[in-house]
Design an enzyme around this catalytic site. Structure first.
Site, PDB file in Angstrom:
ATOM      1  N   GLU A 114     -45.218 -80.102  15.279  1.00 59.27           N
ATOM      2  CA  GLU A 114     -45.952 -79.461  14.196  1.00 59.27           C
ATOM      3  C   GLU A 114     -47.406 -79.220  14.580  1.00 59.27           C
ATOM      4  O   GLU A 114     -47.998 -80.006  15.324  1.00 59.27           O
ATOM      5  CB  GLU A 114     -45.896 -80.324  12.927  1.00 59.27           C
ATOM      6  CG  GLU A 114     -44.524 -80.330  12.281  1.00 59.27           C
ATOM      7  CD  GLU A 114     -44.439 -81.211  11.052  1.00 59.27           C
ATOM      8  OE1 GLU A 114     -43.738 -80.818  10.108  1.00 59.27           O
ATOM      9  OE2 GLU A 114     -45.071 -82.293  11.039  1.00 59.27           O
ATOM     10  N   SER A 216     -58.936 -86.233  20.268  1.00 56.66           N
ATOM     11  CA  SER A 216     -58.957 -87.547  19.621  1.00 56.66           C
ATOM     12  C   SER A 216     -58.024 -88.502  20.350  1.00 56.66           C
ATOM     13  O   SER A 216     -56.877 -88.164  20.646  1.00 56.66           O
ATOM     14  CB  SER A 216     -58.517 -87.421  18.158  1.00 56.66           C
ATOM     15  OG  SER A 216     -58.431 -88.699  17.551  1.00 56.66           O
ATOM     16  N   SER A 238     -60.291 -92.929  17.557  1.00 53.11           N
ATOM     17  CA  SER A 238     -59.676 -93.452  16.341  1.00 53.11           C
ATOM     18  C   SER A 238     -59.861 -94.967  16.327  1.00 53.11           C
ATOM     19  O   SER A 238     -59.139 -95.698  16.998  1.00 53.11           O
ATOM     20  CB  SER A 238     -58.189 -93.071  16.316  1.00 53.11           C
ATOM     21  OG  SER A 238     -57.586 -93.443  15.106  1.00 53.11           O
ATOM     22  N   CYS A 357     -53.890 -85.850   7.721  1.00 54.37           N
ATOM     23  CA  CYS A 357     -54.002 -86.815   8.816  1.00 54.37           C
ATOM     24  C   CYS A 357     -52.968 -87.921   8.673  1.00 54.37           C
ATOM     25  O   CYS A 357     -52.847 -88.548   7.623  1.00 54.37           O
ATOM     26  CB  CYS A 357     -55.411 -87.409   8.817  1.00 54.37           C
ATOM     27  SG  CYS A 357     -55.675 -88.684  10.061  1.00 54.37           S
TER      28      CYS A 357
END
Length: 371
Positions: A114, A216, A238, A357
């Site tokens: 996705e 990220s 993160s 998220c």
């Protein structure tokens, strides 16, 4: 900068003997422009043709070599015999009430990934996946439930950008790319670096400024310094906790690279001038959202050129965590702001279509009949 010609995809995608034109056709987008120039040179074709071909592929978005009208027919024939121009199939699309679009891409082996197109005031940001599934096992992320299947190839990473661009209306602009979708980008290092080379190729590639591309990571420390030397895209880390016990529970990678090791890698990261590392912090009620957590975060980030992106947890079916109330979020933010940190609170978009998220899972059943 030197790049390996070969990429580390699954066995069925490994390029074998690509310098030999008798090899099975491979996706040309798996090469950087420099490596494609090497291939041309090995076949006694002027390397400048690489610029022309890549402009056709990524600027004009040609879907066949026959469209490349400034390339001689013999060269086009050789290219067609040696390579294919891969394009990802958009199997399903969903649109949120806030304008966020989620694309379900079907890969050539039947797997799905996705990508999310996020509307901003006058432009769009595309959130790109780098793996099918993920091996990191973060407790707050739905992708982790899928487990790790395989790395995406460079063509599959850039293909998400090309696929999204094809859906835009003439007045719509895609200006930002974030590698924050399914997977850990640094666990697919070689393919990600190759794809970034094309994404940030301002002459013949997808022409995104490195200032508008962000990668990220959950904290794969050994790959962080090489990343900073290989590219000047923005780095986001993160973090999500201020003590090892909590981060061990949330992010298993912390047991290998604990907070102090991760932050030392951030201190020594080769940042470009005036750049900062973004620390992403998912706020979960009763887990990491206290005043003590905020004060510990301030202490941890000392001596690091940092800004903080607070992300209130996006609740979903079966989630073990809860979103803090607005007062707790604002209190946490204010503590950081009072200590002179640049703080953003991410406005979650696409939650109603599981596009926010931590919600990506490539579950085709959730798309229903929505094409």
């Amino acid at each position: 900068m030197s790049r390996n010609l070969y990429y580390t995809g699954p066995p069925k995608f490994i390029i074998k003997g690509i310098m030999n034109s008798t090899a099975l056709p491979q996706e040309i987008q798996n090469l950087t422009r420099a490596r494609f120039a090497d291939w041309l040179n090995a076949h006694n074709i002027a390397p400048y043709r690489a610029d022309q071909v890549f402009k056709w592929l990524f600027v004009h978005r040609a879907e066949s070599f026959d469209q490349m009208t400034n390339i001689s027919k013999p060269v086009r024939t050789l290219l067609a015999e040696s390579f294919i121009i891969g394009r990802l199939k958009i199997a399903r699309t969903q649109q949120s009430a806030d304008g966020t679009r989620k694309y379900l891409f079907e890969l050539s082996d039947g797997e799905h990934i996705e990508s999310v197109l996020i509307p901003e005031e006058d432009h769009f940001t595309l959130c790109v996946s780098t793996q099918v599934g993920c091996a990191q096992g973060c407790a707050f992320c739905m992708t982790a439930k899928k487990g790790f299947v395989r790395n995406l190839t460079p063509a599959e990473i850039t293909g998400q950008v090309l696929g999204a661009l094809k859906t835009l209306a003439p007045e719509e602009r895609l200006t930002n790319i974030v590698l924050m979708g399914m997977g850990e980008p640094l666990a697919n290092y070689d393919n990600v670096i190759t794809s970034l080379d094309t994404i940030c190729d301002g002459d013949c590639g997808l022409q995104f400024s490195t200032r508008r591309v962000t990668l990220s990571t959950s904290g794969l420390v050994p790959r962080m310094a090489p990343l900073g030397l290989a590219t000047t895209v923005n780095l986001a880390v993160s973090l999500n906790a201020t003590d090892n016990k909590t981060r061990d529970m949330l992010m298993p990678i912390n047991k290998t690279y604990p907070i102090e090791v991760l932050l030392e890698a951030c201190r020594t990261y080769p940042l470009s001038n005036r750049r900062k590392i973004t620390f992403e912090y998912i706020l979960m009620a009763g887990v990491n959202d206290s005043e003590k957590d905020a004060l510990r975060l301030v202490k941890l980030l000392r001596s690091i050129k940092a800004k903080v992106n607070l992300i209130p947890f996006n609740e979903h079916e079966g989630a073990a965590f809860k979103r803090p109330d607005d007062a707790a979020i604002e209190r946490f933010k204010q503590i950081l702001h009072d200590r002179q940190y640049t703080v953003m609170t991410r406005q979650s978009k696409g939650a109603d279509i599981s596009a926010a998220c931590g919600q990506l899972a490539a579950d085709i059943k959730k798309y229903g009949q929505n094409k």
